[in-house]
Design a protein around this motif. Sequence first.
Motif, PDB file in Angstrom:
ATOM      1  N   MET A  19       0.857  -1.182   0.000  1.00 60.51           N
ATOM      2  CA  MET A  19       0.000   0.000   0.000  1.00 60.51           C
ATOM      3  C   MET A  19       0.892   1.230   0.000  1.00 60.51           C
ATOM      4  O   MET A  19       1.578   1.511   0.985  1.00 60.51           O
ATOM      5  N   LEU A  20       0.908   1.952  -1.116  1.00 61.90           N
ATOM      6  CA  LEU A  20       1.806   3.088  -1.260  1.00 61.90           C
ATOM      7  C   LEU A  20       1.016   4.384  -1.361  1.00 61.90           C
ATOM      8  O   LEU A  20      -0.118   4.407  -1.844  1.00 61.90           O
ATOM      9  N   PRO A  21       1.608   5.494  -0.890  1.00 65.49           N
ATOM     10  CA  PRO A  21       0.907   6.780  -0.941  1.00 65.49           C
ATOM     11  C   PRO A  21       0.767   7.297  -2.369  1.00 65.49           C
ATOM     12  O   PRO A  21       1.627   7.051  -3.224  1.00 65.49           O
ATOM     13  N   SER A  22      -0.322   7.972  -2.619  1.00 64.85           N
ATOM     14  CA  SER A  22      -0.542   8.693  -3.879  1.00 64.85           C
ATOM     15  C   SER A  22      -0.478   7.804  -5.111  1.00 64.85           C
ATOM     16  O   SER A  22      -0.137   8.264  -6.210  1.00 64.85           O
ATOM     17  N   GLY A  23      -0.818   6.519  -4.946  1.00 64.75           N
ATOM     18  CA  GLY A  23      -0.868   5.634  -6.090  1.00 64.75           C
ATOM     19  C   GLY A  23       0.468   5.395  -6.767  1.00 64.75           C
ATOM     20  O   GLY A  23       0.515   5.135  -7.979  1.00 64.75           O
ATOM     21  N   GLU A  24       1.565   5.478  -6.021  1.00 64.59           N
ATOM     22  CA  GLU A  24       2.880   5.262  -6.610  1.00 64.59           C
ATOM     23  C   GLU A  24       3.033   3.822  -7.106  1.00 64.59           C
ATOM     24  O   GLU A  24       2.361   2.912  -6.642  1.00 64.59           O
ATOM     25  N   ASP A  25       3.965   3.633  -8.040  1.00 67.73           N
ATOM     26  CA  ASP A  25       4.201   2.327  -8.643  1.00 67.73           C
ATOM     27  C   ASP A  25       5.007   1.453  -7.683  1.00 67.73           C
ATOM     28  O   ASP A  25       6.169   1.761  -7.380  1.00 67.73           O
ATOM     29  N   PRO A  26       4.448   0.325  -7.201  1.00 69.35           N
ATOM     30  CA  PRO A  26       5.202  -0.550  -6.288  1.00 69.35           C
ATOM     31  C   PRO A  26       6.484  -1.099  -6.900  1.00 69.35           C
ATOM     32  O   PRO A  26       7.415  -1.445  -6.176  1.00 69.35           O
ATOM     33  N   ASN A  27       6.534  -1.184  -8.232  1.00 71.69           N
ATOM     34  CA  ASN A  27       7.725  -1.713  -8.874  1.00 71.69           C
ATOM     35  C   ASN A  27       8.937  -0.793  -8.737  1.00 71.69           C
ATOM     36  O   ASN A  27      10.057  -1.194  -9.041  1.00 71.69           O
ATOM     37  N   ARG A  28       8.694   0.418  -8.267  1.00 73.74           N
ATOM     38  CA  ARG A  28       9.794   1.362  -8.069  1.00 73.74           C
ATOM     39  C   ARG A  28      10.285   1.354  -6.627  1.00 73.74           C
ATOM     40  O   ARG A  28      11.110   2.173  -6.249  1.00 73.74           O
ATOM     41  N   TYR A  29       9.767   0.408  -5.828  1.00 77.10           N
ATOM     42  CA  TYR A  29      10.155   0.296  -4.422  1.00 77.10           C
ATOM     43  C   TYR A  29      10.909  -1.003  -4.176  1.00 77.10           C
ATOM     44  O   TYR A  29      10.749  -1.980  -4.911  1.00 77.10           O
ATOM     45  N   HIS A  30      11.708  -0.993  -3.112  1.00 74.67           N
ATOM     46  CA  HIS A  30      12.435  -2.186  -2.696  1.00 74.67           C
ATOM     47  C   HIS A  30      12.067  -2.515  -1.257  1.00 74.67           C
ATOM     48  O   HIS A  30      11.900  -1.624  -0.424  1.00 74.67           O
ATOM     49  N   HIS A  31      11.947  -3.801  -0.979  1.00 75.93           N
ATOM     50  CA  HIS A  31      11.566  -4.255   0.353  1.00 75.93           C
ATOM     51  C   HIS A  31      12.755  -4.183   1.307  1.00 75.93           C
ATOM     52  O   HIS A  31      13.885  -4.505   0.950  1.00 75.93           O
ATOM     53  N   LEU A  32      12.502  -3.763   2.542  1.00 75.12           N
ATOM     54  CA  LEU A  32      13.553  -3.682   3.554  1.00 75.12           C
ATOM     55  C   LEU A  32      13.420  -4.753   4.634  1.00 75.12           C
ATOM     56  O   LEU A  32      14.384  -5.451   4.950  1.00 75.12           O
ATOM     57  N   ASP A  71      19.187   7.245   1.182  1.00 73.65           N
ATOM     58  CA  ASP A  71      18.245   8.232   1.726  1.00 73.65           C
ATOM     59  C   ASP A  71      17.095   7.501   2.426  1.00 73.65           C
ATOM     60  O   ASP A  71      15.995   7.359   1.872  1.00 73.65           O
ATOM     61  N   PHE A  72      17.328   7.053   3.657  1.00 72.21           N
ATOM     62  CA  PHE A  72      16.328   6.266   4.378  1.00 72.21           C
ATOM     63  C   PHE A  72      15.219   7.123   4.972  1.00 72.21           C
ATOM     64  O   PHE A  72      14.267   6.576   5.545  1.00 72.21           O
ATOM     65  N   ARG A  73      15.304   8.434   4.807  1.00 74.91           N
ATOM     66  CA  ARG A  73      14.180   9.294   5.196  1.00 74.91           C
ATOM     67  C   ARG A  73      12.946   8.981   4.365  1.00 74.91           C
ATOM     68  O   ARG A  73      11.816   9.288   4.775  1.00 74.91           O
ATOM     69  N   ARG A  74      13.128   8.341   3.212  1.00 75.82           N
ATOM     70  CA  ARG A  74      12.015   8.047   2.312  1.00 75.82           C
ATOM     71  C   ARG A  74      11.444   6.643   2.505  1.00 75.82           C
ATOM     72  O   ARG A  74      10.559   6.234   1.771  1.00 75.82           O
ATOM     73  N   ALA A  75      11.960   5.913   3.496  1.00 77.45           N
ATOM     74  CA  ALA A  75      11.396   4.592   3.804  1.00 77.45           C
ATOM     75  C   ALA A  75      10.008   4.765   4.410  1.00 77.45           C
ATOM     76  O   ALA A  75       9.754   5.699   5.171  1.00 77.45           O
ATOM     77  N   ILE A  76       9.093   3.863   4.067  1.00 73.19           N
ATOM     78  CA  ILE A  76       7.711   3.981   4.526  1.00 73.19           C
ATOM     79  C   ILE A  76       7.196   2.636   5.027  1.00 73.19           C
ATOM     80  O   ILE A  76       7.702   1.585   4.637  1.00 73.19           O
ATOM     81  N   PRO A  77       6.173   2.660   5.882  1.00 74.46           N
ATOM     82  CA  PRO A  77       5.540   1.398   6.310  1.00 74.46           C
ATOM     83  C   PRO A  77       4.575   0.906   5.233  1.00 74.46           C
ATOM     84  O   PRO A  77       3.798   1.684   4.669  1.00 74.46           O
ATOM     85  N   THR A  78       4.624  -0.397   4.928  1.00 75.26           N
ATOM     86  CA  THR A  78       3.711  -0.995   3.938  1.00 75.26           C
ATOM     87  C   THR A  78       3.133  -2.287   4.511  1.00 75.26           C
ATOM     88  O   THR A  78       3.336  -3.370   3.956  1.00 75.26           O
ATOM     89  N   PRO A  79       2.420  -2.209   5.640  1.00 75.15           N
ATOM     90  CA  PRO A  79       1.957  -3.426   6.315  1.00 75.15           C
ATOM     91  C   PRO A  79       0.820  -4.133   5.576  1.00 75.15           C
ATOM     92  O   PRO A  79       0.158  -3.545   4.711  1.00 75.15           O
TER      93      PRO A  79
END
Length: 281
Positions: free
Chosen positions: A226-239, A270-278
């Motif tokens: 679940m990403l904010p503002s409908g962002e593309d999940p394929n542009r994210y990496h799991h932590l 830039d870990f300031r941009r890490a977000i919760p995706t539960p």
Amino acid sequence: MDPKSTLSALRDFCAERLGPELAARYVDLARPGFALTEAEDPGEAAGLSRFGGRALLEPGTPWPACDGFPLSLIAVLDTDAMAPWLGDVLPASGAGLLNFFYLDAESEQCDPASYDLMLKHSHYDPEVSRVIPARFTHAVETEPPARSSVFEPIPWAAAPGFAFPDTWDPAWDGFDVGPDADDMARAMPGSYVEGLLTEWSERPGALDSEDIAFGWSQFPTGSSPMLPSGEDPNRYHHLLQLSGQDEWYIGGDGGWMHWSIPTEALRTGDFRRAIPTPDIW
């Protein structure tokens, strides 16, 4: 085995069952990661990686808060201990220790005021979470402020492997299953490919755990990040993925906690941009 040899063995394993072309496309989705389990003795621990305990921060680092209310330290990943397996996933300068914070509104320790804050922000709001890096040589155990929960530390062993996207992950969108596949296979390529991979648990580099560092996130509800503002999940990496611990869990009836970060932000540190995706049920 080292990552390169393991990936080669994984490709051969898949080619025997999928054919070389489909196997190559499938293995391209693989991401290096770690299965996290409780270390039975100190020698098994992945550096300072652990659930709970006290934060390992550089002196002068402000304790993270949501509307002035302190977040709680949930976990620490020692990426220096993991770096040889992760390759170019991490920034070239390294990421050191990653401290994962979250608003504790679930445990027996939580302050009652956290309930109202979570209702105001939701479990998916970046304001209820932080990921703060610290250089190993500078980090010190940091006393938490009042109202912040402190969980009993559980050192983690980290078994390296390669993870693949969940069946419902958007990474499968547009995946080429080949000219001989039927319409159902094209509609559900993840299920189709996994159905062809017999003896999957015996694959080289099997990453089989409900608690995972890096790799891909898994979603028991059949959802996706679940990403904010409908962002593309394929542009994210799991932590980090946590299925739940004895002292802490997420959600009403249950849930798995995840943190994710834009891939380009991970590469630059830039870990300031890490977000919760539960994943909550």
